[in-house]
Design an enzyme around this catalytic site. Structure first.
Site, PDB file in Angstrom:
ATOM      1  N   SER A   1      -2.358   4.252  -7.678  1.00  0.00           N
ATOM      2  CA  SER A   1      -1.036   4.515  -8.243  1.00  0.00           C
ATOM      3  C   SER A   1      -1.024   5.629  -9.293  1.00  0.00           C
ATOM      4  CB  SER A   1      -0.426   3.221  -8.804  1.00  0.00           C
ATOM      5  OG  SER A   1      -0.255   2.265  -7.757  1.00  0.00           O
TER       6      SER A   1
ATOM      7  N   GLU B   1     -11.586   2.944  -7.489  1.00  0.00           N
ATOM      8  CA  GLU B   1     -10.233   2.583  -7.070  1.00  0.00           C
ATOM      9  C   GLU B   1     -10.097   1.062  -7.060  1.00  0.00           C
ATOM     10  OE1 GLU B   1      -8.364   6.020  -4.657  1.00  0.00           O
ATOM     11  OE2 GLU B   1      -9.303   4.663  -3.256  1.00  0.00           O
TER      12      GLU B   1
ATOM     13  N   TRP C   1      -4.280  11.649   2.066  1.00  0.00           N
ATOM     14  CA  TRP C   1      -3.014  11.483   2.806  1.00  0.00           C
ATOM     15  C   TRP C   1      -2.992  10.215   3.652  1.00  0.00           C
ATOM     16  CZ3 TRP C   1      -1.907  17.123   5.004  1.00  0.00           C
ATOM     17  CH2 TRP C   1      -1.439  17.922   3.960  1.00  0.00           C
TER      18      TRP C   1
HETATM   19  P1  13P Z   1      -2.086   5.201  -4.136  1.00  0.00           P
HETATM   20  O1  13P Z   1      -2.186   6.435  -5.039  1.00  0.00           O
HETATM   21  O2  13P Z   1      -0.995   5.294  -3.127  1.00  0.00           O
HETATM   22  O3  13P Z   1      -2.091   3.946  -4.950  1.00  0.00           O
HETATM   23  O4  13P Z   1      -3.448   5.190  -3.271  1.00  0.00           O
HETATM   24  C1  13P Z   1      -4.657   5.348  -3.917  1.00  0.00           C
HETATM   25  C2  13P Z   1      -5.708   5.549  -2.896  1.00  0.00           C
HETATM   26  O5  13P Z   1      -6.030   4.651  -2.146  1.00  0.00           O
HETATM   27  C3  13P Z   1      -6.324   6.881  -2.813  1.00  0.00           C
HETATM   28  O6  13P Z   1      -7.453   6.873  -2.008  1.00  0.00           O
END
Ligand code: 13P
Length: 249
Positions: free
Chosen positions: A212, A166, A10
């Site tokens: 994303s 990520e 979150w």
């Molecule tokens: P988003 O899904 O908003 O791109 O963020 C990914 C994230 O940083 C989860 O830790």
């Protein structure tokens, strides 16, 4: 077969009353899945969230911790503190913490060790910047992040660790890695873990993709050979959307 894990991050969003409402709505929708569902919430939501997830299949994580048990570290929260209220997971080394709060591979390693000592399960984030990818260095960068994060960690402790790949250029940008690119990088991470430990340990390790992720792409991403689920930012803030992601595999 590795289990599927879908974790929401979150970030700095959601007040306690919003967290409670979210969990009530989500839990009704995901109660029959055997996928592991984790919500990593702000510190101020932890206690309310832990109470609300009782008798559901949702687990709660924090988004950061300090590596020391206690002491003169104003504003910090330790692993022992998280454990004392029943937190199960903790995100460590998110790229936003590395970027805005000067976290390094060394502090990430210290935090992982402290989390494990306190019987918390770390979700360890790694990933390259756009420049590093365009220069063709992404594999080396991420292999090195994994190696330094896991320095001094014993092979039997890897069962308690989740790694989240990520790519920084995919976070909050709407630009997802293709399922093939993400799967290849996650294979690279698994290969690095096999080099550091063994093929058996590497095959058991849960590795997530983040950047994303949304309900339109989660099924394709999570159905690849090596992606075991997702770490979801923006799309984890809406219960219906997050439920769809949780149920997409
Ligand atoms: P988003 O899904 O908003 O791109 O963020 C990914 C994230 O940083 C989860 O830790």
């Amino acid at each position: 077969m590795r289990r599927k894990v879908i974790a929401g991050n979150w970030k700095m969003n959601m007040l306690p009353n919003e967290a409670i409402k979210f969990i009530e709505e989500l839990s009704a929708q995901v109660k029959n899945t055997s996928n592991e569902i984790i919500l990593c919430v702000p510190y101020t939501d932890l206690f309310y969230s832990l109470l609300t997830v009782q008798n559901t299949n949702i687990k709660i994580g924090a988004q950061n911790m300090h590596w020391e048990e206690k002491g003169a570290y104003t504003g910090e929260i330790s692993g022992q503190m998280l454990k004392s209220i029943g937190v199960e997971y903790v995100i460590i080394g998110h790229s936003e913490r590395r970027k805005y709060f000067a976290e390094t591979d060394e502090t990430v390693n210290k935090k992982i060790k402290s989390a494990l000592q306190n019987e918390l399960k770390p979700i360890v984030c790694v990933g390259e910047t756009l420049e590093q990818r365009e220069a063709g260095n992404h594999e080396n960068i991420v292999r090195n992040q994994v190696k330094l994060a896991l320095e001094g960690i014993q092979s039997e402790q890897l069962e308690k660790i989740i790694i989240a790949y990520e790519p920084i250029w995919a976070i909050g940008t709407g630009r997802t890695a293709t399922s093939n690119d993400a799967n290849e990088m996650i294979k690279t991470i698994r290969n690095e873990v096999a080099n550091l430990y063994s093929e058996e340990v590497a095959q058991k390790l849960i590795i997530l993709y983040g950047g994303s992720v949304k309900s339109e792409n989660s099924k394709e991403l999570f159905s690849t050979s090596d992606i075991d689920g997702g770490l979801v930012g923006g799309a984890s803030l809406k219960p219906d959307e997050f439920a769809k992601i949780c149920l997409s595999v």
